[in-house]
Scaffold this motif. Structure first.
Motif, PDB file in Angstrom:
ATOM      1  N   ASN A 114     -12.424   3.758   0.003  1.00 22.57           N
ATOM      2  CA  ASN A 114     -11.441   3.178  -0.916  1.00 22.57           C
ATOM      3  C   ASN A 114     -10.332   2.504  -0.121  1.00 22.57           C
ATOM      4  OD1 ASN A 114     -12.024   3.665  -3.793  1.00 22.57           O
ATOM      5  ND2 ASN A 114     -12.086   5.823  -3.184  1.00 22.57           N
ATOM      6  N   PHE A 115     -10.119   1.215  -0.378  1.00 21.95           N
ATOM      7  CA  PHE A 115      -9.088   0.457   0.332  1.00 21.95           C
ATOM      8  C   PHE A 115      -8.283  -0.349  -0.676  1.00 21.95           C
ATOM      9  CE2 PHE A 115      -8.294  -2.974   3.789  1.00 21.95           C
ATOM     10  CZ  PHE A 115      -7.068  -2.408   4.086  1.00 21.95           C
ATOM     11  N   PRO A 116      -7.515   0.327  -1.550  1.00 16.78           N
ATOM     12  CA  PRO A 116      -6.743  -0.384  -2.568  1.00 16.78           C
ATOM     13  C   PRO A 116      -5.549  -1.103  -1.956  1.00 16.78           C
ATOM     14  CG  PRO A 116      -6.263   1.973  -2.647  1.00 16.78           C
ATOM     15  CD  PRO A 116      -7.366   1.793  -1.648  1.00 16.78           C
ATOM     16  N   ILE A 117      -5.496  -2.419  -2.132  1.00 15.68           N
ATOM     17  CA  ILE A 117      -4.414  -3.214  -1.540  1.00 15.68           C
ATOM     18  C   ILE A 117      -3.657  -4.041  -2.571  1.00 15.68           C
ATOM     19  CG2 ILE A 117      -5.505  -3.339   0.725  1.00 15.68           C
ATOM     20  CD1 ILE A 117      -6.431  -6.169   0.043  1.00 15.68           C
ATOM     21  N   PRO A 167       0.834  -1.191   0.000  1.00 12.06           N
ATOM     22  CA  PRO A 167       0.000   0.000   0.000  1.00 12.06           C
ATOM     23  C   PRO A 167       0.872   1.245   0.000  1.00 12.06           C
ATOM     24  CG  PRO A 167       0.088  -0.949   2.195  1.00 12.06           C
ATOM     25  CD  PRO A 167       0.795  -1.900   1.282  1.00 12.06           C
ATOM     26  N   THR A 168       0.309   2.359  -0.443  1.00 13.36           N
ATOM     27  CA  THR A 168       1.066   3.592  -0.501  1.00 13.36           C
ATOM     28  C   THR A 168       1.057   4.326   0.825  1.00 13.36           C
ATOM     29  OG1 THR A 168      -0.890   4.767  -1.275  1.00 13.36           O
ATOM     30  CG2 THR A 168       0.595   3.862  -2.942  1.00 13.36           C
ATOM     31  N   THR A 169       0.279   3.855   1.779  1.00 14.30           N
ATOM     32  CA  THR A 169       0.228   4.480   3.090  1.00 14.30           C
ATOM     33  C   THR A 169       0.705   3.497   4.140  1.00 14.30           C
ATOM     34  OG1 THR A 169      -1.190   5.586   4.693  1.00 14.30           O
ATOM     35  CG2 THR A 169      -2.179   3.806   3.449  1.00 14.30           C
ATOM     36  N   GLU A 201      -5.002  12.200  -1.358  1.00 17.79           N
ATOM     37  CA  GLU A 201      -5.205  12.368   0.079  1.00 17.79           C
ATOM     38  C   GLU A 201      -6.483  11.681   0.548  1.00 17.79           C
ATOM     39  OE1 GLU A 201      -5.075  16.576   0.755  1.00 17.79           O
ATOM     40  OE2 GLU A 201      -2.872  16.621   0.883  1.00 17.79           O
ATOM     41  N   ALA A 202      -7.541  11.748  -0.263  1.00 17.84           N
ATOM     42  CA  ALA A 202      -8.803  11.106   0.108  1.00 17.84           C
ATOM     43  C   ALA A 202      -8.646   9.589   0.187  1.00 17.84           C
ATOM     44  CB  ALA A 202      -9.894  11.477  -0.887  1.00 17.84           C
ATOM     45  N   VAL A 203      -7.958   9.015  -0.800  1.00 17.55           N
ATOM     46  CA  VAL A 203      -7.739   7.571  -0.801  1.00 17.55           C
ATOM     47  C   VAL A 203      -6.851   7.165   0.366  1.00 17.55           C
ATOM     48  CG1 VAL A 203      -6.698   5.646  -2.062  1.00 17.55           C
ATOM     49  CG2 VAL A 203      -8.156   7.290  -3.263  1.00 17.55           C
ATOM     50  N   ALA A 204      -5.794   7.930   0.614  1.00 19.73           N
ATOM     51  CA  ALA A 204      -4.893   7.625   1.728  1.00 19.73           C
ATOM     52  C   ALA A 204      -5.629   7.686   3.067  1.00 19.73           C
ATOM     53  CB  ALA A 204      -3.711   8.594   1.732  1.00 19.73           C
TER      54      ALA A 204
END
Length: 278
Positions: free
Chosen positions: A133-136, A15-17, A205-208
């Protein structure tokens, strides 16, 4: 239990965060155990060939009276201007969905279960659904997540959601050209603005923010859900959701009734009586 191959694929999609510590104390550790336990079926982006009807995606208690955490219920935003939500902001029940557009079982839920919940509970005012949004699964997951957010800025989130979760959609990938095509299919009018929003700071920022919330409650797989603070992991049978929603609605009704009874029981010497005399 997750298979070794699944564990490897999940680790490879970083993940990016960063994963932050649990946000709400020891009680949420128990909830995290539920959300963290999901099978290969619930998490694999390549699970479309498997028999989705044979076995539930994760072992979660079907008793809607168990495992409710008030701290998690407070994560409901109830923002009337939320572009990624459907249903009344003051609905008694809020279902929060943490999902990835590359997740096969997220697609199964979106196609088979969510429309039924909207028809039965959202339309009568009982339920509100809030998307997170929870992109993994890597870069394409991120593209789709930001695309969903960007579509929402033009009031086409749910149309984008439907297009991205259509049968066979994830097999075509979510490169930027493909995401743009999905936006066009969803009826996004200003595609130039869409592409600018897609790569913009606000979308990232919203996705993070959504990712951090998911990791903060211990979610590690998709789909993961909260229903008025009750965690559900995986694309469970529709009955699991209906039982949890109806139990939550009944509990909300009982709580509201208890409050009304307390107010009705105040006498003329109570603060309410004094206020009314002024």
């Amino acid at each position: 239990m997750p298979t070794p191959s699944n564990a490897k694929s999940a680790k490879s999609a970083k993940p990016t965060t960063s994963r932050k510590p649990l946000l709400y104390g020891a009680v949420v550790v128990l909830a995290a155990g539920l959300l963290g336990f999901a099978s290969y079926k619930a998490t694999s982006p390549d699970d479309s060939s498997r028999d989705t009807a044979a076995t539930p995606a994760a072992e979660v208690s079907a008793d809607p009276g168990e495992g409710i955490y008030p701290e998690l219920a407070e994560l409901a935003r109830r923002d009337a201007d939320d572009k990624l939500a459907v249903g009344r902001a003051n609905a008694p029940v809020v279902l929060i969905e943490y999902a990835d557009f590359k997740c096969g079982y997220c697609g199964k839920f979106a196609r088979d279960t969510e429309p039924e919940l909207i028809e039965k509970y959202v339309k009568d005012g009982t339920l509100r659904i809030e998307w997170r949004n929870f992109p993994i699964f890597g870069e394409e997951s991120e593209n789709a997540a930001r695309g969903a957010w960007a579509a929402g800025q033009q009031d086409r989130f749910w149309e984008f959601h439907r297009a991205a979760y259509a049968e066979g959609a994830k097999e075509k990938g979510f490169g930027k050209d493909r995401v743009k095509a999905l936006a066009e299919e969803a009826g996004v009018k200003d595609l130039d603005r869409f592409m600018t929003d897609l790569d913009g700071k606000a979308a990232r920022e919203a996705v993070a923010k959504d990712q951090e919330q998911a990791y903060g409650i211990g979610a590690t797989s998709t789909p993961s859900f909260l229903i008025n603070g009750r965690p559900i992991a995986g694309a469970q049978p529709e009955e699991t959701f209906t039982q949890a929603i109806e139990a939550a609605a009944e509990q909300a009704k009982s709580t509201a009734g208890a409050g009304s009874d307390r107010d009705a029981g105040k006498g003329p010497d109570d603060d309410s009586g004094k206020a009314s005399d002024k």
